[in-house]
Scaffold this motif. Structure first.
Motif, short mmCIF file in Angstrom:
data_model
loop_
_atom_site.label_atom_id
_atom_site.label_comp_id
_atom_site.label_asym_id
_atom_site.label_seq_id
_atom_site.Cartn_x
_atom_site.Cartn_y
_atom_site.Cartn_z
N ARG A 196 49.83 97.83 40.91
CA ARG A 196 49.58 98.60 39.69
C ARG A 196 50.89 98.99 39.00
O ARG A 196 51.05 98.87 37.79
N ALA A 197 51.86 99.42 39.80
CA ALA A 197 53.16 99.82 39.25
C ALA A 197 53.89 98.62 38.65
O ALA A 197 54.55 98.74 37.60
N LEU A 198 53.77 97.44 39.31
CA LEU A 198 54.43 96.24 38.81
C LEU A 198 53.83 95.76 37.49
O LEU A 198 54.54 95.32 36.59
N GLU A 199 52.51 95.86 37.38
CA GLU A 199 51.84 95.43 36.14
C GLU A 199 52.32 96.29 34.97
O GLU A 199 52.61 95.79 33.88
N ARG A 200 52.42 97.59 35.22
CA ARG A 200 52.89 98.50 34.16
C ARG A 200 54.34 98.17 33.82
O ARG A 200 54.73 98.12 32.65
N ARG A 201 55.16 97.94 34.84
CA ARG A 201 56.58 97.64 34.60
C ARG A 201 56.73 96.36 33.78
O ARG A 201 57.54 96.29 32.85
N THR A 202 55.96 95.34 34.11
CA THR A 202 56.03 94.06 33.39
C THR A 202 55.72 94.27 31.91
O THR A 202 56.38 93.71 31.03
N ALA A 203 54.73 95.11 31.64
CA ALA A 203 54.34 95.36 30.25
C ALA A 203 55.44 96.11 29.49
O ALA A 203 55.74 95.79 28.34
N LEU A 204 56.06 97.09 30.14
CA LEU A 204 57.02 97.96 29.46
C LEU A 204 58.46 97.41 29.45
O LEU A 204 59.29 97.84 28.65
N LEU A 205 58.73 96.44 30.35
CA LEU A 205 60.10 95.97 30.55
C LEU A 205 60.80 95.49 29.27
O LEU A 205 61.95 95.86 29.02
N PRO A 206 60.14 94.67 28.42
CA PRO A 206 60.85 94.19 27.21
C PRO A 206 61.37 95.35 26.34
O PRO A 206 62.46 95.27 25.78
N VAL A 207 60.58 96.41 26.26
CA VAL A 207 60.99 97.57 25.44
C VAL A 207 62.16 98.29 26.10
O VAL A 207 63.15 98.64 25.45
N TRP A 208 62.06 98.52 27.41
CA TRP A 208 63.16 99.17 28.14
C TRP A 208 64.45 98.37 27.97
O TRP A 208 65.53 98.95 27.80
N GLN A 209 64.34 97.03 28.01
CA GLN A 209 65.54 96.19 27.91
C GLN A 209 66.19 96.31 26.54
O GLN A 209 67.40 96.42 26.42
N LEU A 210 65.36 96.33 25.49
CA LEU A 210 65.91 96.49 24.13
C LEU A 210 66.63 97.83 24.00
O LEU A 210 67.71 97.92 23.41
N ALA A 211 66.01 98.88 24.56
CA ALA A 211 66.63 100.21 24.50
C ALA A 211 67.95 100.22 25.24
O ALA A 211 68.95 100.76 24.77
#
Length: 543
Positions: free
Chosen positions: A130-145
């Motif tokens: 569950r944590a990995l699925e959420r991370r995968t979804a949010l990762l592109p945004v975190w990377q841009l930031a």
């Protein structure tokens, strides 16, 4: 899933060898083989300083049978504060702890999840998945930031919320936080209000209050937060902000009451205990200050990031209460446990000076203050709060030169929250406006020298270095028009050559506005304003 897990790295933090082996076995069964372990917080911090992990599984009760060492919550506080983990690190707290206050403390630092023992392989696998699925979804945004592209990250949030509706609220929250990070408080506030119109979520109420404080609507924020803590008595960060509002409104007794209430609900957060001690001391409540600082010193004892200033604060409280013996014991503890750094030396000498002063030994107090000032010159990272206290102590003993030199180290630190006016106020309140004037002249002269240094850096092609130097000059001489013009111009040059930087552009806009208010007919004003608009057009910045 098992195949996907093969590349994941996990750090298990647990003092119990049997539990570490059991977790290793469970993770292996879930297809995770890159597993390392740490037996306590100190070892974990050393490992995280060297490399990053995808997942941290951390036992809450790290102290082991003797109860020595940090617990999982204190470790998480250190990791967040010192940025040893990023937003994308999955931190799962493992606990069999039924004690309510401890779980609240852990929850307020927002671990990704926490799992109650005993648990099965399937249960742990499900939580990780569950944590990995959420991370995968949010990762592109975190990377841009992380790449310093907050405006791109904001746009990505809006798009991703449509493609991953399951995390729509996460994206909305992240988007609001990104607006805040680039100074767009109104836009963030509107998003928080949208969420609150649908349902009364605590984080949205807290976010809205933060935007109010940033816009100077402190009374409105105070009222919002008072309602918020009534509706969400475990939303601990709301208490901290409410206390800050009371302080800004001059109601420091109310601030102390709010912090005491927060500590009674969640007694393990070192940062809050420290703040409570400071507020209590300012309120003249040395007894409450002593109680708080004692806990801070005890709880931070096993931290890799121990701060010798906590000992000074405790000594101040004890000396104020007349407990000379207790203060001596704290100084001995400081000497024994943190010797060898300039910071610890400065703190030890300052503490000794306070003790000698209390005992009426003036010449010994002066000698210790001399040593504290010397140590301050070679120290790094001592707080402005401590330095101001040291300068005030020097002034009381007519040590003018030492007081001025300590205050200059505060003003040379561009990251210090202390303004020139606040620094000068220390001298004025001590009845020494002459020293304030002298410092003002010195700062203006040094700012002028820094303008020359910035010019040299720019001529060498180091535009970023030039801007850093200009920011130092601005900290020293914030009302100087030549500095304002140079800062705005330097930032616009950097933006033009190296790309848009929102936080710097906010500074440039602020300097242009301030210049307009001070001198509407300034010969450089129109050109700077036009240059700023051109830069915004070039990079497609609408607001």
């Amino acid at each position: 899933m098992m195949q996907d897990n093969a590349n994941l790295s996990v750090l298990v933090v647990d003092p119990n060898p049997g539990m570490r082996a059991s977790l290793q076995n469970m993770l292996n069964q879930a297809g995770i083989n890159k597993v390392e372990s740490a037996v306590n917080a100190s070892t974990a911090i050393k490992q995280l300083a060297k490399r990053a992990y995808d997942i941290i599984l951390c036992e809450y009760d790290l102290g082991g049978p003797q109860g020595d060492g940090q617990d999982g919550q204190q470790l998480l506080e250190d990791l967040r504060q010192h940025r040893l983990i990023t937003a994308s690190t999955i931190f799962i707290m493992l606990t069999s702890e039924g004690v309510y206050d401890k779980v609240v403390s852990a929850a307020e630092l927002t671990p990704t999840d926490y799992v109650l023992k005993p648990f099965t392989v399937d249960m742990l696998s499900t939580r990780i998945k569950r944590a990995l699925e959420r991370r995968t979804a949010l990762l592109p945004v975190w990377q841009l930031a992380a790449q310093g592209k907050p405006l791109d990250a904001i746009r990505a949030c809006a798009t991703a919320a449509l493609t991953s509706p399951r995390y729509a609220l996460d994206f909305l929250r992240l988007r609001a936080e990104l607006h805040v990070s680039v100074g767009e408080q109104r836009e963030a506030g509107a998003l928080y209000r949208d969420v609150l119109a649908e349902r009364p979520l605590g984080w949205a109420g807290l976010g809205l209050a933060r935007t109010m404080v940033a816009q100077g609507q402190v009374e409105e924020a105070r009222d919002t937060l008072a309602q918020l803590v009534q509706a969400n008595p475990r939303l601990m960060a709301a208490y901290d902000l409410l206390a800050r509002c009371h302080e800004q409104l001059g109601a420091s007794n109310d601030a102390q009451k709010v912090l005491e209430e927060a500590v009674s609900i969640s007694p393990h957060m070192v940062r809050r205990l420290r703040k409570l001690g400071e507020v209590a001391m300012e309120n003249g409540d040395a007894e409450a200050a002593e109680k708080s600082f004692k806990q801070v010193v005890n709880k931070a004892r096993y931290s890799e990031f121990r701060n010798p200033e906590d000992h000074v604060n405790l000594v101040k409280a004890l000396v104020t209460r007349g407990d000379v013996q207790g203060a001596s014991g704290v100084i001995r503890d400081l000497e024994r446990s943190m010797r060898g750094s300039a910071n610890a030396d400065a703190c030890k000498s300052f503490s000794n000076a306070l003790l000698h002063e209390k005992m009426g030994n003036v010449s010994a107090a002066v000698a210790e203050l001399q040593m504290a000032v010397s140590a301050t010159r070679t120290s790094s990272g001592l707080s402005s709060h401590l330095k101001i206290g040291l300068a005030q102590a020097c002034l009381e003993h007519q040590m003018d030169e030492q007081a001025s030199s300590v205050m200059m180290t505060v003003m040379h630190d561009a990251s210090s929250p202390v303004t020139v006016d606040e620094a000068m106020g220390v001298f004025v309140r001590a009845g020494r406006p002459d020293l304030a004037d002298g410092m003002g002249q010195q700062l203006r002269a040094q700012a002028q020298i820094l303008l020359g240094v910035a010019d040299e850096k720019r001529n060498m092609g180091d535009v970023r270095g030039a801007v850093q130097t200009l920011m130092e000059a601005l900290h020293m001489a914030p009302g100087n028009q030549a500095v304002m013009v140079a800062v705005a111009g330097g930032i616009l040059r950097q933006v033009s050559e190296l790309g848009w930087d929102h936080s710097l552009s906010v500074v440039a806009a602020g300097q242009i506005e301030r210049l307009r208010a001070l001198d509407p007919g300034h010969p450089r004003l129109a050109a700077l304003g036009e240059e700023f608009q051109q830069a915004k057009r070039k990079f497609g910045i609408s607001s």
